[in-house]
Write an enzyme that holds these catalytic residues in place. Structure first.
Site, PDB file in Angstrom:
ATOM      1  N   GLU A 161      -5.595  -4.722  10.588  1.00  0.00           N
ATOM      2  CA  GLU A 161      -4.572  -3.694  10.782  1.00  0.00           C
ATOM      3  C   GLU A 161      -4.838  -2.939  12.079  1.00  0.00           C
ATOM      4  OE1 GLU A 161      -2.574  -2.591   6.833  1.00  0.00           O
ATOM      5  OE2 GLU A 161      -4.227  -1.221   7.137  1.00  0.00           O
ATOM      6  N   GLY A 197       2.691  -1.207   4.225  1.00  0.00           N
ATOM      7  CA  GLY A 197       2.793   0.221   3.914  1.00  0.00           C
ATOM      8  C   GLY A 197       4.243   0.610   3.667  1.00  0.00           C
ATOM      9  N   GLY A 198       4.894   1.155   4.693  1.00  0.00           N
ATOM     10  CA  GLY A 198       6.248   1.696   4.552  1.00  0.00           C
ATOM     11  C   GLY A 198       7.226   0.759   3.854  1.00  0.00           C
ATOM     12  N   ASN A 247       0.873  -1.176   0.000  1.00  0.00           N
ATOM     13  CA  ASN A 247       0.000   0.000   0.000  1.00  0.00           C
ATOM     14  C   ASN A 247       0.907   1.223   0.000  1.00  0.00           C
ATOM     15  OD1 ASN A 247      -1.793   2.061   0.460  1.00  0.00           O
ATOM     16  ND2 ASN A 247      -2.234   1.496   2.587  1.00  0.00           N
ATOM     17  N   TRP A 248       1.004   1.862  -1.178  1.00  0.00           N
ATOM     18  CA  TRP A 248       1.926   3.001  -1.299  1.00  0.00           C
ATOM     19  C   TRP A 248       1.367   4.263  -0.651  1.00  0.00           C
ATOM     20  CZ3 TRP A 248       4.022   2.814  -7.075  1.00  0.00           C
ATOM     21  CH2 TRP A 248       4.968   1.789  -7.163  1.00  0.00           C
ATOM     22  N   LYS A 249       0.104   4.243  -0.271  1.00  0.00           N
ATOM     23  CA  LYS A 249      -0.539   5.456   0.277  1.00  0.00           C
ATOM     24  C   LYS A 249      -0.293   6.626  -0.683  1.00  0.00           C
ATOM     25  CE  LYS A 249       0.148   3.568   4.831  1.00  0.00           C
ATOM     26  NZ  LYS A 249      -0.043   3.786   6.243  1.00  0.00           N
ATOM     27  N   GLU A 276      -7.010   5.045   7.666  1.00  0.00           N
ATOM     28  CA  GLU A 276      -6.781   6.465   7.347  1.00  0.00           C
ATOM     29  C   GLU A 276      -7.988   7.059   6.628  1.00  0.00           C
ATOM     30  OE1 GLU A 276      -3.015   5.841   5.394  1.00  0.00           O
ATOM     31  OE2 GLU A 276      -2.137   5.289   7.327  1.00  0.00           O
ATOM     32  N   SER A 303       3.262  -2.157  10.388  1.00  0.00           N
ATOM     33  CA  SER A 303       4.716  -2.239  10.584  1.00  0.00           C
ATOM     34  C   SER A 303       5.274  -3.630  10.281  1.00  0.00           C
ATOM     35  CB  SER A 303       5.106  -1.782  11.992  1.00  0.00           C
ATOM     36  OG  SER A 303       4.749  -0.423  12.172  1.00  0.00           O
ATOM     37  N   GLY A 332       2.445   2.253  10.715  1.00  0.00           N
ATOM     38  CA  GLY A 332       3.448   3.309  10.545  1.00  0.00           C
ATOM     39  C   GLY A 332       4.169   3.691  11.820  1.00  0.00           C
TER      40      GLY A 332
HETATM   41  C1  PEP Z   1      -0.942   0.283   6.077  1.00  0.00           C
HETATM   42  O1  PEP Z   1      -1.170   1.468   6.206  1.00  0.00           O
HETATM   43  O2  PEP Z   1      -1.718  -0.426   5.426  1.00  0.00           O
HETATM   44  C2  PEP Z   1       0.240  -0.257   6.755  1.00  0.00           C
HETATM   45  C3  PEP Z   1       0.223  -1.503   7.112  1.00  0.00           C
HETATM   46  O3  PEP Z   1       1.295   0.611   6.981  1.00  0.00           O
HETATM   47  P1  PEP Z   1       2.727   0.260   7.642  1.00  0.00           P
HETATM   48  O4  PEP Z   1       3.176  -1.046   7.037  1.00  0.00           O
HETATM   49  O5  PEP Z   1       3.609   1.409   7.231  1.00  0.00           O
HETATM   50  O6  PEP Z   1       2.524   0.170   9.099  1.00  0.00           O
END
Ligand code: PEP
Length: 252
Positions: A169, A235-236, A11-13, A99, A214, A175
């Site tokens: 999640e 995400g990240g 998920n590149w957001k 989000e 994370s 994040g």
């Molecule tokens: C996300 O927002 O879907 C996510 C899992 O982010 P991160 O991996 O950065 O915690």
């Protein structure tokens, strides 16, 4: 026992310009050319979808969006419809990310309509659910997440439920660098599957459940070793080609 195919979804957001996405795709293709045994997906901003279609459509990497409207067309300024996503080779769409729930005030009623619309248009929805820190600390996390699942998937048939993906999640892990322990994540993913089993019986065994929050190359293997965790929403760690490739290698 049902054999669920693992899924690693990035998920590149709101990250990456078109040229950055093109560069990522070219390097990622080289790295993933010989990967088998799991599905790989990148959920990118709308502006990147045409270039990802160009670069990845013929590859093993699937393309997805991070949101969509539930109507196919109409007077909804600023929105994108399922038909538009289909033309861009999107086979998945993230629905109800925390989000979007928090900053864009998406409620369970809207999210349920979006899940239904995705299914009706042949796009696999990845429904995101998860509790915040105060709910977890109050011992109410499981009831809350079960409630989200019941509301967001209400009215779907067993066949539809077997096709969806749910991502657990925990908001406090997104994040933040804090990951849920593999045991806590498993417990919640099992609770999600049992909620769907109450709604649709054995279809729940076919439905894939991801963990997100994370997750990284260093912890994905332990998470995915859990019986009810079928992959990750990342995400990240999906933004860097090397790290995302390593995470996929470790997930296998
Ligand atoms: C996300 O927002 O879907 C996510 C899992 O982010 P991160 O991996 O950065 O915690």
């Amino acid at each position: 026992m049902v054999n669920r195919r693992p899924l690693i979804a990035g998920n590149w957001k709101m990250n990456k310009t078109i040229s950055e996405a093109r560069d990522f795709a070219a390097r990622f293709l080289e790295n993933t050319a010989d990967i088998t045994g799991l599905d790989i997906l990148i959920c990118a901003p709308f502006t990147n979808l045409p270039v990802l279609k160009e670069e990845l459509e013929e590859s093993i990497v699937h393309i997805g969006a991070q949101n969509m409207h539930y109507e196919t067309k109409g007077a909804y300024t600023g929105e994108i419809s399922p038909l538009m996503l289909k033309e861009l080779a999107c086979t998945y769409v993230i629905i109800g990310h925390s989000e979007r729930r928090e900053y864009f005030k998406e409620d369970d009623e809207i999210i349920a309509k979006k899940v239904k619309a995705a299914l009706e248009n042949g796009i696999t929805p990845i429904l995101c659910v998860g509790e915040n820190l105060s709910l977890r600390e109050a011992g109410k996390a499981q009831d809350f997440v079960r409630g989200q699942v019941e509301k967001d998937l209400a009215g779907l048939t067993a066949a539809e439920l077997s096709r969806i993906v749910v991502a657990y999640e925990p908001i406090w892990a997104i994040g933040t660098g804090k990951t849920a322990s593999a045991q806590d994540a498993q417990q919640m993913c099992a609770a999600i599957r049992s909620t769907v089993a109450d709604m649709a019986g054995s279809a729940a065994q076919e439905m894939r459940i991801l963990y997100g929050g994370s997750a990284k190359s260093g912890n994905i293997a332990e998470l995915m070793a859990q019986p009810d965790i079928d992959g990750g929403l990342i995400g990240g760690s999906s933004l860097d080609v090397q790290e995302f490739t390593q995470l996929i290698q470790n997930a296998r």
